[in-house]
Write a protein that holds these residues in place. Structure first.
Motif, mmCIF file in Angstrom:
data_model
loop_
_atom_site.group_PDB
_atom_site.id
_atom_site.type_symbol
_atom_site.label_atom_id
_atom_site.label_comp_id
_atom_site.label_asym_id
_atom_site.label_seq_id
_atom_site.Cartn_x
_atom_site.Cartn_y
_atom_site.Cartn_z
ATOM 1 N N TYR A 1 5.246 -5.638 13.585
ATOM 2 C CA TYR A 1 6.523 -6.301 13.760
ATOM 3 C C TYR A 1 6.939 -6.170 15.218
ATOM 4 N N GLN B 1 16.303 -6.344 4.264
ATOM 5 C CA GLN B 1 15.106 -5.943 3.537
ATOM 6 C C GLN B 1 14.457 -7.136 2.849
ATOM 7 N N LYS B 2 15.258 -8.019 2.266
ATOM 8 C CA LYS B 2 14.708 -9.201 1.595
ATOM 9 C C LYS B 2 14.019 -10.118 2.603
ATOM 10 N N THR B 3 14.624 -10.293 3.774
ATOM 11 C CA THR B 3 14.013 -11.128 4.797
ATOM 12 C C THR B 3 12.681 -10.537 5.249
ATOM 13 N N LEU B 4 12.636 -9.237 5.453
ATOM 14 C CA LEU B 4 11.396 -8.582 5.853
ATOM 15 C C LEU B 4 10.334 -8.699 4.764
ATOM 16 N N ARG B 5 10.733 -8.510 3.514
ATOM 17 C CA ARG B 5 9.802 -8.620 2.392
ATOM 18 C C ARG B 5 9.244 -10.042 2.282
ATOM 19 N N ASP B 6 10.123 -11.035 2.409
ATOM 20 C CA ASP B 6 9.679 -12.430 2.336
ATOM 21 C C ASP B 6 8.726 -12.770 3.476
ATOM 22 N N SER B 7 9.021 -12.271 4.667
ATOM 23 C CA SER B 7 8.146 -12.561 5.805
ATOM 24 C C SER B 7 6.790 -11.884 5.627
ATOM 25 N N ARG B 8 6.779 -10.686 5.066
ATOM 26 C CA ARG B 8 5.509 -9.994 4.820
ATOM 27 C C ARG B 8 4.674 -10.776 3.815
ATOM 28 N N ARG B 9 5.302 -11.221 2.744
ATOM 29 C CA ARG B 9 4.573 -12.010 1.735
ATOM 30 C C ARG B 9 4.034 -13.300 2.339
ATOM 31 N N THR B 10 4.837 -13.952 3.158
ATOM 32 C CA THR B 10 4.404 -15.198 3.803
ATOM 33 C C THR B 10 3.225 -14.944 4.727
ATOM 34 N N ARG C 1 21.635 0.975 3.397
ATOM 35 C CA ARG C 1 20.558 -0.010 3.479
ATOM 36 C C ARG C 1 21.129 -1.420 3.468
#
Length: 143
Positions: free
Chosen positions: A110, A77-86, A72
Protein backbone atom coordinates in the motif's frame (compact mmCIF):
# COMPACT_ATOMS: atom_id res chain seq x y z
CA UNK A 1 -33.49 -13.07 -36.34
CA UNK A 2 -34.44 -9.69 -34.90
CA UNK A 3 -32.21 -7.23 -33.12
CA UNK A 4 -33.80 -7.98 -29.74
CA UNK A 5 -33.08 -11.71 -30.18
CA UNK A 6 -29.44 -10.96 -31.05
CA UNK A 7 -29.10 -8.73 -27.98
CA UNK A 8 -30.69 -11.37 -25.74
CA UNK A 9 -28.47 -14.12 -27.18
CA UNK A 10 -25.38 -11.90 -26.86
CA UNK A 11 -26.37 -11.05 -23.28
CA UNK A 12 -26.79 -14.75 -22.41
CA UNK A 13 -23.46 -15.59 -24.04
CA UNK A 14 -21.78 -12.70 -22.24
CA UNK A 15 -23.02 -13.95 -18.86
CA UNK A 16 -21.94 -17.50 -19.69
CA UNK A 17 -18.56 -16.22 -20.90
CA UNK A 18 -18.13 -14.22 -17.69
CA UNK A 19 -18.94 -17.28 -15.55
CA UNK A 20 -16.50 -19.38 -17.56
CA UNK A 21 -13.82 -16.72 -17.17
CA UNK A 22 -14.43 -16.60 -13.42
CA UNK A 23 -13.98 -20.39 -13.21
CA UNK A 24 -10.84 -20.22 -15.33
CA UNK A 25 -9.21 -17.50 -13.25
CA UNK A 26 -10.00 -19.12 -9.92
CA UNK A 27 -6.26 -19.47 -9.45
CA UNK A 28 -4.67 -20.49 -6.22
CA UNK A 29 -3.03 -17.55 -4.46
CA UNK A 30 -0.24 -18.19 -1.95
CA UNK A 31 1.91 -15.81 0.04
CA UNK A 32 4.54 -18.53 0.28
CA UNK A 33 6.78 -20.00 -2.41
CA UNK A 34 5.22 -23.46 -2.11
CA UNK A 35 2.82 -25.57 -0.08
CA UNK A 36 2.51 -29.26 0.81
CA UNK A 37 1.06 -31.36 -2.02
CA UNK A 38 1.53 -28.50 -4.50
CA UNK A 39 3.67 -29.48 -7.47
CA UNK A 40 4.87 -26.48 -9.46
CA UNK A 41 5.31 -27.56 -13.07
CA UNK A 42 6.47 -24.21 -14.46
CA UNK A 43 7.29 -20.74 -13.21
CA UNK A 44 6.00 -18.41 -15.91
CA UNK A 45 6.62 -14.78 -14.93
CA UNK A 46 6.02 -12.08 -12.36
CA UNK A 47 2.52 -10.63 -12.53
CA UNK A 48 1.21 -7.45 -10.93
CA UNK A 49 -2.09 -5.70 -10.46
CA UNK A 50 -2.57 -2.13 -9.35
CA UNK A 51 -5.62 -0.64 -7.68
CA UNK A 52 -5.80 3.09 -6.97
CA UNK A 53 -8.63 4.06 -4.69
CA UNK A 54 -9.81 7.15 -2.94
CA UNK A 55 -11.65 7.83 0.25
CA UNK A 56 -14.57 10.16 -0.21
CA UNK A 57 -14.73 13.29 1.92
CA UNK A 58 -17.22 11.84 4.42
CA UNK A 59 -15.08 8.78 5.03
CA UNK A 60 -12.08 11.10 5.46
CA UNK A 61 -13.93 13.26 7.99
CA UNK A 62 -15.03 10.28 10.07
CA UNK A 63 -11.56 8.72 9.83
CA UNK A 64 -10.11 12.01 11.09
CA UNK A 65 -12.49 11.95 14.05
CA UNK A 66 -11.42 8.37 14.78
CA UNK A 67 -7.79 9.54 14.79
CA UNK A 68 -8.63 12.02 17.55
CA UNK A 69 -10.97 9.90 19.70
CA UNK A 70 -9.59 6.47 18.85
CA UNK A 71 -11.34 3.43 17.52
CA UNK A 72 -11.74 1.71 14.20
CA UNK A 73 -13.13 3.23 11.03
CA UNK A 74 -15.46 0.70 9.40
CA UNK A 75 -15.72 2.82 6.24
CA UNK A 76 -11.95 2.93 5.73
CA UNK A 77 -11.62 -0.77 6.53
CA UNK A 78 -14.32 -1.60 3.97
CA UNK A 79 -12.56 0.48 1.31
CA UNK A 80 -9.26 -1.27 2.03
CA UNK A 81 -10.93 -4.69 1.98
CA UNK A 82 -12.68 -3.95 -1.33
CA UNK A 83 -9.46 -2.70 -2.90
CA UNK A 84 -7.60 -5.82 -1.74
CA UNK A 85 -10.26 -8.07 -3.26
CA UNK A 86 -10.17 -6.09 -6.50
CA UNK A 87 -6.38 -6.19 -6.74
CA UNK A 88 -6.24 -9.94 -6.04
CA UNK A 89 -8.96 -10.58 -8.63
CA UNK A 90 -6.98 -8.55 -11.18
CA UNK A 91 -3.84 -10.51 -10.23
CA UNK A 92 -5.69 -13.76 -10.99
CA UNK A 93 -6.76 -12.34 -14.36
CA UNK A 94 -3.17 -11.38 -15.18
CA UNK A 95 -1.98 -14.87 -14.24
CA UNK A 96 -4.68 -16.48 -16.36
CA UNK A 97 -3.70 -14.29 -19.32
CA UNK A 98 -0.16 -15.74 -19.28
CA UNK A 99 -1.38 -19.34 -18.92
CA UNK A 100 -0.92 -19.79 -15.17
CA UNK A 101 -3.31 -21.52 -12.79
CA UNK A 102 -1.74 -20.24 -9.57
CA UNK A 103 0.19 -17.30 -8.18
CA UNK A 104 2.81 -17.85 -5.51
CA UNK A 105 4.78 -15.46 -3.29
CA UNK A 106 1.92 -12.93 -3.40
CA UNK A 107 2.78 -9.58 -1.85
CA UNK A 108 0.52 -6.58 -1.20
CA UNK A 109 2.00 -3.08 -0.95
CA UNK A 110 0.00 0.00 0.00
CA UNK A 111 1.28 3.47 -0.91
CA UNK A 112 -0.26 6.84 -0.14
CA UNK A 113 -0.58 8.84 -3.38
CA UNK A 114 -1.58 12.21 -1.98
CA UNK A 115 -0.42 14.25 0.99
CA UNK A 116 -3.99 14.51 2.24
CA UNK A 117 -4.13 10.73 2.52
CA UNK A 118 -7.29 10.45 0.46
CA UNK A 119 -5.75 8.45 -2.38
CA UNK A 120 -4.04 5.11 -1.91
CA UNK A 121 -2.40 2.73 -4.39
CA UNK A 122 -2.43 -0.99 -3.72
CA UNK A 123 -0.03 -3.12 -5.75
CA UNK A 124 -0.42 -6.89 -5.69
CA UNK A 125 2.42 -8.92 -7.15
CA UNK A 126 3.49 -12.53 -7.33
CA UNK A 127 4.92 -15.24 -9.52
CA UNK A 128 2.53 -16.79 -12.03
CA UNK A 129 3.01 -20.56 -12.11
CA UNK A 130 1.43 -23.62 -13.59
CA UNK A 131 0.72 -26.31 -11.02
CA UNK A 132 -0.45 -29.88 -11.45
CA UNK A 133 -4.24 -29.87 -11.46
CA UNK A 134 -4.20 -33.12 -9.54
CA UNK A 135 -1.20 -33.19 -7.21
CA UNK A 136 -1.24 -37.00 -7.20
CA UNK A 137 -0.71 -36.98 -10.98
CA UNK A 138 2.16 -34.49 -10.87
CA UNK A 139 5.54 -35.74 -12.05
CA UNK A 140 7.62 -37.19 -9.29
CA UNK A 141 10.30 -34.84 -8.00
CA UNK A 142 13.73 -36.39 -7.67
CA UNK A 143 16.56 -34.51 -5.93
Amino acid sequence: MGASELITRHSDNFEEDQLELERDIAAILLTTETAPNLEILERIEIVTAECAFGMNIFKDLFAGVRDVIGGRSAAVQKTLRDSRRTALHELKKEAHAVGANAVIAVDLDYTELSAAGNMVLLVASGTAVRIASNPASAPEHRP
